[in-house]
Design an enzyme around this catalytic site. Structure first.
Site, PDB file in Angstrom:
ATOM      1  N   ASN A   1      -0.322   2.503 -10.869  1.00 45.19           N
ATOM      2  CA  ASN A   1      -0.579   1.154 -10.205  1.00 45.19           C
ATOM      3  C   ASN A   1       0.791   1.213  -9.159  1.00 45.19           C
ATOM      4  OD1 ASN A   1      -0.599  -1.536  -9.223  1.00 45.19           O
ATOM      5  ND2 ASN A   1      -0.337  -2.361 -11.229  1.00 45.19           N
ATOM      6  N   ASP A   2       1.817   0.979  -9.780  1.00 42.19           N
ATOM      7  CA  ASP A   2       3.014   0.806  -8.765  1.00 42.19           C
ATOM      8  C   ASP A   2       3.238   1.743  -7.747  1.00 42.19           C
ATOM      9  OD1 ASP A   2       3.565  -1.799 -10.306  1.00 42.19           O
ATOM     10  OD2 ASP A   2       4.834  -0.784 -11.423  1.00 42.19           O
ATOM     11  N   ILE A   3       2.751   2.944  -7.823  1.00 39.08           N
ATOM     12  CA  ILE A   3       3.096   3.910  -7.095  1.00 39.08           C
ATOM     13  C   ILE A   3       2.177   3.969  -5.816  1.00 39.08           C
ATOM     14  CG2 ILE A   3       4.325   5.561  -8.639  1.00 39.08           C
ATOM     15  CD1 ILE A   3       1.464   7.222  -9.044  1.00 39.08           C
ATOM     16  N   THR A   4       1.014   3.065  -5.905  1.00 33.91           N
ATOM     17  CA  THR A   4       0.123   2.913  -4.884  1.00 33.91           C
ATOM     18  C   THR A   4       0.293   1.469  -3.977  1.00 33.91           C
ATOM     19  OG1 THR A   4      -1.578   1.830  -6.293  1.00 33.91           O
ATOM     20  CG2 THR A   4      -1.284   4.386  -5.942  1.00 33.91           C
ATOM     21  N   ASN A   5       1.220   0.856  -4.817  1.00 35.66           N
ATOM     22  CA  ASN A   5       1.392  -0.543  -4.174  1.00 35.66           C
ATOM     23  C   ASN A   5       1.823  -0.848  -2.710  1.00 35.66           C
ATOM     24  OD1 ASN A   5       1.937  -3.183  -3.839  1.00 35.66           O
ATOM     25  ND2 ASN A   5       2.635  -3.547  -6.046  1.00 35.66           N
TER      26      ASN A   5
END
Lengths: 101, 478
Positions: free
Chosen positions: B405-409
């Site tokens: 999730n966060d690494i694509t935000n």
């Protein structure tokens, strides 16, 4: 000794910088295994301690025995884990030049 | 004769150091890595042989066989324990396993420092008075013991958090910095006192307080920061070894300690860059306050998320000509990599290109995703690091984000109020369609809302990553 330490830090720095990111997990487990080289000291404590046990009593020997137990568990475990991880990468050599587009 | 033989021991330690350097060098390529590991084992055998040889040279007259048998037996038992741990825990729990091993080194170092303290003359470090350790050695010994103790409790907490029996949520209380700072100062004072008095109770205080601070330092750190913490503890285990090496004037320990210490430090640095944060801010836990604000400011807004079924996903994927898979911790938890490999094989059979994009901090330890993908026999050539693939997303039809999730935000690039602002992310939003395989519609580990979920071209498939991918497979075959 400080010279050796600083030189070793430099060697470590340049060698580790070249490790591919894909192998960072095995790098961690292998460095963890080799940091258990402190088992040498524990072995000294037990071997020399037993030799001169009348003079020191057993405390040092017992500490040494526990340290040997933990460190060898770590050495064997660390190297086996690394080997297992690396066996997954084995046989899949990276051909940088022939990357399919 | 024994004298002549014992002069070879320095040569042996040099040989062992060279083998250890070759170990790290071997890991620069997958092709040479197995040889590297072998070098490490040889180096370790040489290193272990040294104390035994020394002991044999020490006296050859009296019967020493039982005295050698004692440590050999202990080593045998230790080895079996190590084997059992690896066999039993297995690859699914890789980060935990590494954390567990770090704790073993830490505890071993504490025991070793205790052994040295209780009989310093066994190791030939005797000061002007009998049973008195020279000042410099005492300083190094207590620092070594302190770092070892921090490594031990820190790794145990990290292990607990990764294994799930300690909550992965950051534990915070008011004034924790002050408490930590206070303990650190007390440790420093106690070390100084110990060097002057060399009393046992002060040494015990140093060890005890270090154990406590190790616990307090890692408890407030959340699961997403674990890659940094695990590599930091890796580094600590090296510095401990170096500390003991300085105490005993043992060059091999100093060299190995420096190698491991720098290696861990480099890894933590790479991980920090992957999150655009400094090591200090992670240790002090700076993320939490920012993220709480971000969550509260975003809640209640847009909630239009497109949820699709496995059949829809199968249709989209089978019509794509290029697919990029972005794995994250969710893939590791669900062990979905084999199903993904199967899916990729089908797609490749249809002429679709399949690639994998790996963010440096995906998963819970450095290189976590790479190992899992390699485990399921995914070709090395298809796996790309962040910088190598980020420009390709614009030309990609479908991106499948599996448990990340966060690494694509994208708000890390655009929203300067976001707690992860400035963190390098994968530009998945540039692809035509993004499929998110997630357990639930919730924010990521850091508790940050991901605007990607609400975009037109984003589809969510909810469920366990492995089951979802298997359902997609079924739909594609059927």
């Amino acid at each position: 000794m400080v010279t050796i330490f600083i030189l070793a830090c430099f060697v470590g720095y340049y060698v580790v910088l070249r490790v591919t990111p894909a192998l960072h997990a095995p790098l961690m487990s292998v460095t963890n295994a080799i940091s258990s080289v402190i088992v040498m000291v524990a072995l000294d404590a037990v071997l020399v301690g037993l030799y001169e046990i009348e003079r020191h009593g057993g405390a040092s020997v017992w500490f040494g025995i526990f340290a040997i137990l933990l460190a060898t568990a770590n050495i064997v475990g660390g190297f086996m884990l690394t080997r297992r991880m690396l066996s997954m990468f084995a046989g899949k050599k990276k051909h940088v030049t022939e990357k399919r587009q | 004769m024994t004298q002549a033989l014992s002069s070879y021991i320095p040569a042996l330690t040099v040989a062992a150091s060279i083998f250890f350097i070759c170990t790290l060098r071997g890991l620069s390529m997958a092709a040479t890595s197995s040889k590297g590991n072998l070098c490490g084992m040889i180096g370790m055998v040489i290193a272990i042989a040294c104390p035994f040889l020394q002991r044999i040279f020490l006296s050859s007259q009296n019967d020493i066989s039982w005295q050698i048998l004692v440590p050999l037996t202990v080593m045998g038992v230790g080895g079996i324990i190590g084997l059992c741990i690896v066999k039993k825990i297995g690859m699914a729990a890789l980060p935990q396993l590494v954390a567990a091993f770090h704790s073993l080194v830490g505890l071993a170092a504490v025991f070793i420092a205790c052994a040295v303290f209780s009989a310093p003359d066994v190791f030939g470090i005797v000061g002007s008075h009998l049973d008195n350790i020279p000042t410099s050695n005492a300083v190094e010994m207590s620092i070594g013991a302190a770092i070892g103790a921090i490594t031990f409790t820190g790794s145990v907490v990290a292990f607990g958090k990764l294994q799930g029996f300690i909550s992965g949520k950051p534990l915070r209380y008011r004034g924790q910095y002050i408490v930590n700072l206070f303990i650190a100062i007390v440790i420093a004072v106690a070390i100084v006192m110990f060097v002057i008095n060399q009393e046992a109770w002060i040494f015990c205080t140093v060890v005890l307080l270090s154990l406590i601070i190790g616990y307090l330092l890692i408890m407030p750190i959340g699961g997403a920061d674990m890659p940094v913490i695990v590599s930091m503890l890796n580094s600590y285990s090296g510095w401990t070894a170096a500390g003991i090496g300085f105490t005993l004037e043992n060059n091999l320990l100093i060299i190995v300690g420096a190698l491991v210490g720098t290696s861990g430090a480099i890894l933590s640095n790479i991980m920090c860059k992957g999150m655009n944060r400094s090591l200090i801010s992670i240790v002090l836990g700076g993320l939490s306050r920012g993220s709480e604000q971000a969550v509260s400011s975003n809640s209640g807004e847009r909630k239009n998320v497109k949820v699709c079924s496995a059949e829809d996903a199968a249709f989209i994927i089978s019509n794509a000509s290029s697919v990029v898979v972005v794995p994250g911790y969710g893939m590791a938890v669900a062990q979905a990599q084999h199903a993904i490999k199967e899916l990729a094989d089908i797609l490749k059979g249809d002429g679709t290109t399949v690639k994998y994009a790996i963010h440096p901090v995906a998963g819970r330890m450095p290189g976590h995703m790479n190992v899992l993908l390699a485990e399921s026999n995914i070709p090395y050539d298809d796996v790309f690091e962040l910088d190598d693939i980020n420009h390709e997303f614009g030309a990609t039809d479908v991106v499948i984000v599996v448990g990340a999730n966060d690494i694509t935000n994208p708000s890390a690039k655009t929203d300067s109020t976001s707690p992860i602002y400035g963190m390098p992310v994968l530009d998945v939003e540039k692809a035509q369609t993004v499929l998110f395989v997630k357990r639930s519609i919730g924010s990521g580990y850091a508790g940050i809302d991901n605007p990607l979920f609400y975009r037109e071209n984003t589809m969510m498939i909810l469920g366990d990553a492995k089951k979802v991918v298997e359902n997609i497979l079924k739909a594609m075959k059927g």
